[in-house]
Scaffold this motif. Structure first.
Motif, short mmCIF file in Angstrom:
data_model
loop_
_atom_site.label_atom_id
_atom_site.label_comp_id
_atom_site.label_asym_id
_atom_site.label_seq_id
_atom_site.Cartn_x
_atom_site.Cartn_y
_atom_site.Cartn_z
N GLY A 198 0.79 -1.23 0.00
CA GLY A 198 0.00 0.00 0.00
C GLY A 198 0.82 1.28 0.00
N SER A 234 3.94 7.24 1.07
CA SER A 234 2.60 7.37 1.64
C SER A 234 1.74 6.20 1.20
CB SER A 234 1.97 8.68 1.16
OG SER A 234 0.61 8.73 1.53
N ASP A 235 0.80 5.85 2.06
CA ASP A 235 -0.16 4.81 1.68
C ASP A 235 -1.44 5.42 1.12
OD1 ASP A 235 -1.42 5.84 3.93
OD2 ASP A 235 -1.46 3.94 5.03
N GLY A 236 -1.48 6.76 0.99
CA GLY A 236 -2.65 7.44 0.45
C GLY A 236 -3.77 7.63 1.46
N GLN A 237 -3.59 7.15 2.68
CA GLN A 237 -4.62 7.26 3.71
C GLN A 237 -4.09 7.97 4.95
OE1 GLN A 237 -6.04 3.29 4.41
NE2 GLN A 237 -6.55 2.95 2.27
N GLY A 238 -3.03 8.73 4.79
CA GLY A 238 -2.46 9.48 5.91
C GLY A 238 -1.31 8.78 6.61
N GLY A 239 -0.94 7.60 6.17
CA GLY A 239 0.18 6.88 6.76
C GLY A 239 1.46 7.12 5.97
N TYR A 240 2.58 7.29 6.69
CA TYR A 240 3.87 7.56 6.04
C TYR A 240 4.96 6.69 6.65
CZ TYR A 240 1.64 11.85 4.40
OH TYR A 240 0.79 12.75 3.79
N PRO A 249 1.84 9.03 13.28
CA PRO A 249 0.66 9.72 12.75
C PRO A 249 0.64 11.18 13.21
CG PRO A 249 0.05 7.66 13.84
CD PRO A 249 1.50 7.89 14.11
#
Length: 168
Positions: free
Chosen positions: A60, A87-93, A141
């Motif tokens: 992801g 990034s996973d595109g959902q706010g995770g890095y 986060p």
């Protein structure tokens, strides 16, 4: 009958022939030198230990947000490879390290920073888990990745910057 020979310089050497050689001062100096040698060897040992980690990119995490090359501050405190913020595109890095290699040291840690200097407000990502390889370091986060311009490797006990990677 058996007759004992007295110890002579030829048998035990001139330095040991006299008990006066073993003075309290000389014994204390030898003890200090021995302890200093042991402490020095213990402190320097991490500099020459290399550890490796090989991790795949987590599922992801496909979008590259920022990246940059690692640069050591000098030839002794070297670093090489690439730092990549994914990034996973959902706010995770995550901070992805590719072909990473750095000089080991006591308590070296990763930081994310707006500038190339570790200071208040920088994000401590934790201990460097391996001195070489390809691996991932989670970014907590809530970190404003847009405000991050550098990934850093910093030796906390010595308050010394080992390496930086300008991220753009």
């Amino acid at each position: 009958s058996f007759r004992r020979r007295p110890f002579t310089h030829a048998v035990i050497g001139p330095a040991m022939a006299s008990v006066a050689w073993f003075t309290k001062r000389r014994i204390a100096i030898l003890a200090v030198v021995a302890v200093a040698t042991l402490v020095g060897a213990w402190a320097a040992a991490p500099l020459f230990i290399e550890t490796r980690s090989e991790q795949p990119i987590p599922t992801g995490f496909t979008a590259t947000v920022k990246q940059g090359p690692w640069r050591g501050v000098d030839s002794f405190h070297f670093a090489e490879g690439t730092a990549i913020v994914l990034s996973d595109g959902q706010g995770g890095y995550i901070l992805r390290l590719e072909n990473f290699r750095v000089r080991n040291g006591p308590d070296i840690r990763f930081f994310l920073s707006a500038d190339a200097i570790v200071g208040p407000g920088d994000i401590d990502l934790g201990t460097v888990p391996a001195t070489m390889g390809n691996y991932n370091v989670p970014i907590p986060p809530g970190v404003d990745v847009d405000g991050v311009n550098f990934a850093l490797v910093h030796c906390v006990p010595a308050n010394f910057l080992f390496a930086s990677a300008p991220l753009s």
